[in-house]
Design an enzyme around this catalytic site. Sequence first.
Site, mmCIF file in Angstrom:
data_model
loop_
_atom_site.group_PDB
_atom_site.id
_atom_site.type_symbol
_atom_site.label_atom_id
_atom_site.label_comp_id
_atom_site.label_asym_id
_atom_site.label_seq_id
_atom_site.Cartn_x
_atom_site.Cartn_y
_atom_site.Cartn_z
ATOM 1 N N ARG A 129 0.803 -1.233 0.000
ATOM 2 C CA ARG A 129 0.000 0.000 0.000
ATOM 3 C C ARG A 129 0.833 1.279 0.000
ATOM 4 N NH1 ARG A 129 -3.129 -2.864 3.567
ATOM 5 N NH2 ARG A 129 -4.922 -3.812 2.547
ATOM 6 N N LYS A 151 3.392 11.796 -11.208
ATOM 7 C CA LYS A 151 2.614 10.791 -11.934
ATOM 8 C C LYS A 151 3.450 9.519 -12.113
ATOM 9 C CE LYS A 151 -0.268 13.838 -14.782
ATOM 10 N NZ LYS A 151 -0.523 14.226 -16.191
ATOM 11 N N GLU A 193 11.470 19.042 -25.136
ATOM 12 C CA GLU A 193 10.654 19.442 -23.979
ATOM 13 C C GLU A 193 11.199 20.730 -23.348
ATOM 14 O OE1 GLU A 193 7.837 17.939 -23.304
ATOM 15 O OE2 GLU A 193 8.037 15.889 -24.080
ATOM 16 N N LYS A 235 8.368 23.337 -14.757
ATOM 17 C CA LYS A 235 7.378 22.261 -14.602
ATOM 18 C C LYS A 235 6.861 22.204 -13.167
ATOM 19 C CE LYS A 235 5.860 17.626 -15.423
ATOM 20 N NZ LYS A 235 6.077 16.247 -15.862
ATOM 21 N N GLU A 245 -4.497 18.056 -12.554
ATOM 22 C CA GLU A 245 -4.943 18.467 -13.876
ATOM 23 C C GLU A 245 -6.366 19.023 -13.838
ATOM 24 O OE1 GLU A 245 -3.177 16.831 -18.025
ATOM 25 O OE2 GLU A 245 -2.855 15.846 -16.130
ATOM 26 N N ARG A 249 -2.211 23.107 -15.637
ATOM 27 C CA ARG A 249 -1.304 22.010 -16.011
ATOM 28 C C ARG A 249 -1.441 21.675 -17.499
ATOM 29 N NH1 ARG A 249 0.424 17.174 -12.006
ATOM 30 N NH2 ARG A 249 1.838 16.082 -13.381
ATOM 31 N N ASN A 253 0.795 20.476 -22.141
ATOM 32 C CA ASN A 253 0.434 19.699 -23.329
ATOM 33 C C ASN A 253 0.672 20.453 -24.630
ATOM 34 O OD1 ASN A 253 -0.466 17.303 -22.056
ATOM 35 N ND2 ASN A 253 -2.316 18.361 -21.422
ATOM 36 N N HIS A 256 1.616 18.701 -27.824
ATOM 37 C CA HIS A 256 1.404 17.270 -27.594
ATOM 38 C C HIS A 256 0.144 16.703 -28.239
ATOM 39 C CE1 HIS A 256 4.825 17.570 -24.982
ATOM 40 N NE2 HIS A 256 4.730 16.321 -24.579
ATOM 41 N N HIS A 260 1.093 13.410 -30.096
ATOM 42 C CA HIS A 260 0.563 12.069 -29.794
ATOM 43 C C HIS A 260 -0.002 11.414 -31.050
ATOM 44 C CE1 HIS A 260 0.196 13.207 -25.291
ATOM 45 N NE2 HIS A 260 1.331 12.565 -25.525
ATOM 46 N N HIS A 272 9.174 10.148 -28.957
ATOM 47 C CA HIS A 272 8.306 11.151 -28.343
ATOM 48 C C HIS A 272 8.854 12.561 -28.586
ATOM 49 C CE1 HIS A 272 5.411 12.929 -25.667
ATOM 50 N NE2 HIS A 272 6.391 13.505 -24.977
HETATM 51 N N1 LIG Z 1 5.645 10.660 -15.180
HETATM 52 C C1 LIG Z 1 5.689 11.681 -16.005
HETATM 53 O O1 LIG Z 1 5.267 12.784 -15.688
HETATM 54 C C2 LIG Z 1 6.304 11.497 -17.367
HETATM 55 C C3 LIG Z 1 6.574 12.614 -18.156
HETATM 56 C C4 LIG Z 1 7.190 12.423 -19.396
HETATM 57 C C5 LIG Z 1 7.480 11.142 -19.825
HETATM 58 N N2 LIG Z 1 7.198 10.073 -19.044
HETATM 59 C C6 LIG Z 1 7.499 8.700 -19.485
HETATM 60 O O2 LIG Z 1 8.885 8.577 -19.690
HETATM 61 C C7 LIG Z 1 9.113 7.520 -20.616
HETATM 62 C C8 LIG Z 1 10.207 7.916 -21.577
HETATM 63 O O3 LIG Z 1 11.370 8.139 -20.847
HETATM 64 P P1 LIG Z 1 12.805 8.231 -21.550
HETATM 65 O O4 LIG Z 1 12.716 9.060 -22.749
HETATM 66 O O5 LIG Z 1 13.737 8.583 -20.466
HETATM 67 O O6 LIG Z 1 13.029 6.741 -22.099
HETATM 68 P P2 LIG Z 1 13.641 5.401 -21.470
HETATM 69 O O7 LIG Z 1 13.436 5.324 -20.024
HETATM 70 O O8 LIG Z 1 13.098 4.311 -22.311
HETATM 71 O O9 LIG Z 1 15.215 5.541 -21.767
HETATM 72 C C9 LIG Z 1 15.643 5.664 -23.092
HETATM 73 C C10 LIG Z 1 16.842 4.764 -23.412
HETATM 74 O O10 LIG Z 1 18.018 5.334 -22.889
HETATM 75 C C11 LIG Z 1 18.796 4.340 -22.216
HETATM 76 N N3 LIG Z 1 19.546 5.077 -21.187
HETATM 77 C C12 LIG Z 1 19.039 5.674 -20.095
HETATM 78 N N4 LIG Z 1 19.972 6.426 -19.503
HETATM 79 C C13 LIG Z 1 21.104 6.282 -20.225
HETATM 80 C C14 LIG Z 1 22.396 6.851 -20.134
HETATM 81 N N5 LIG Z 1 22.677 7.763 -19.207
HETATM 82 N N6 LIG Z 1 23.324 6.484 -21.040
HETATM 83 C C15 LIG Z 1 23.009 5.615 -22.042
HETATM 84 N N7 LIG Z 1 21.805 5.078 -22.194
HETATM 85 C C16 LIG Z 1 20.843 5.421 -21.300
HETATM 86 C C17 LIG Z 1 17.785 3.349 -21.719
HETATM 87 O O11 LIG Z 1 18.370 2.099 -21.548
HETATM 88 C C18 LIG Z 1 16.769 3.361 -22.845
HETATM 89 O O12 LIG Z 1 17.150 2.477 -23.855
HETATM 90 C C19 LIG Z 1 7.786 7.220 -21.280
HETATM 91 O O13 LIG Z 1 7.283 5.996 -20.805
HETATM 92 C C20 LIG Z 1 6.896 8.360 -20.814
HETATM 93 O O14 LIG Z 1 5.533 7.982 -20.690
HETATM 94 C C21 LIG Z 1 6.615 10.239 -17.820
HETATM 95 ZN ZN LIG Z 2 6.242 15.114 -23.675
#
Ligand SMILES: NC(=O)c1ccc[n+]([C@@H]2O[C@H](COP(=O)([O-])OP(=O)(O)OC[C@H]3O[C@@H](n4cnc5c(N)ncnc54)[C@H](O)[C@@H]3O)[C@@H](O)[C@H]2O)c1
Ligand SMILES: [Zn+2]
Length: 375
Positions: A129, A151, A193, A235, A245, A249, A253, A256, A260, A272
């Site tokens: 929990r 989130k 971003e 942010k 939201e 907030r 977007n 976006h 999307h 993305h």
């Molecule tokens: N919670 C939120 O508010 C929020 C906001 C934006 C995005 N997201 C989420 O984030 C995700 C995307 O995150 P991302 O773009 O970081 O992708 P990711 O976590 O898939 O990482 C991208 C790639 O980089 C590699 N990697 C990571 N750090 C590295 C480093 N320092 N050196 C070499 N390789 C490295 C990883 O192995 C992976 O292959 C999506 O699922 C998205 O929905 C969440």
């Molecule tokens: Zn984004």
Amino acid sequence: VTGPPSSGSQQPDSILVQHSRGSYPVIIGPGSLQHLGDLAQDRLTGRRLAMIADATAYALYQEGRWGRPVWTGETLTVPPGEESKNRETWARLTDDLLLRRFARDTGLLGLGGGVVGDLTGFVAATYLRGVPYLLIPTTLLAMLDASVGGKTGVNAPLGKNLIGAFHPPTAVLADPLVLLTLPEREYRGGLAEAVKHGAIADSEYFGWLEAGVDAILARDPPTVTQLVRRSVEIKAAVVSEDEHEGGRRAILNAGHTIAHALEQGSRYELSHGEAVALGLVAECALSERIGVARAGLRERVETLLRRFGLPVRLQTAFDSAALLEVMRSDKKNRNLQVHVALIATVGRMHQGTGWTTPAPEGDILAALSGLGPGD
Ligand SMILES: NC(=O)c1ccc[n+]([C@@H]2O[C@H](COP(=O)([O-])OP(=O)(O)OC[C@H]3O[C@@H](n4cnc5c(N)ncnc54)[C@H](O)[C@@H]3O)[C@@H](O)[C@H]2O)c1
Ligand SMILES: [Zn+2]
């Protein structure tokens, strides 16, 4: 031996992110990863710790590519990639923790990009929990976007991020030196971003990005520190004002709605960040078309994105009607009209009704056609 070492040991910056149940620091600075042990002691005092790590990131960490690994302990790795962000991985991780008899006194550490951040947060939100967790984002996107806002969640077959919880971390540790190993495409994606943050809320920051393109692309650690810092501040200010939201907030977007649709339409061949770059260009064109922005906005935003090596035109033909169909199911919509968060001028959003504006479909199609090859 005189004076402090020239790099790697500066006092890191710390930004406090407020939320309804408290606040947490985002610690940013080159070499700050060396403080991971202290930070875990301080923010997860007396807890039995487990790290959830992206397998690629964990290998780099252990090999000492980001400096000596100061924290070592029980670690569960996750295969890299969006495909890991699902309920099956969540089930495996929680079962694994149960088998290892992790109890209520657990503290989690999430090492990796946004995928592992969202997963670790969701495991933390649901394990017995709820247990506290600390994030160590290792991609630019995770540092300046995914680690702020609380989130957490996983994807479902019917869509991304549909299962989740609001569960902010207890601290975030962002070390720009770890970005030196990040693949170029991932790094540039994060910059989309940052451009968005400047365009929606801070014209001074936008100008700083324009002036600093070379240092930013070279991943100069002090420059990246400033960039992450300013983006996190922006942010954090927006999400602390509108946690769940419904109000301001929505400005996050920007770009976006179209992004999307493009991501989905390209069957995720566009990353993305690439989709966000294209989405910003098309939505700025839309702002101009419907008279929310003056001419020149699209040009300025597009120029900066292009200088960051991001796509601003689509190379191949695309089906705009299909893209529009995707936008019709966007969750920001009201009264069956596509609602878009529109930029009014660099640094300021158009308020509209609840920070989004209904956009006539003809104008959306026209804005999309501007992305076509050879415009
Ligand atoms: N919670 C939120 O508010 C929020 C906001 C934006 C995005 N997201 C989420 O984030 C995700 C995307 O995150 P991302 O773009 O970081 O992708 P990711 O976590 O898939 O990482 C991208 C790639 O980089 C590699 N990697 C990571 N750090 C590295 C480093 N320092 N050196 C070499 N390789 C490295 C990883 O192995 C992976 O292959 C999506 O699922 C998205 O929905 C969440
Ligand atoms: Zn984004």
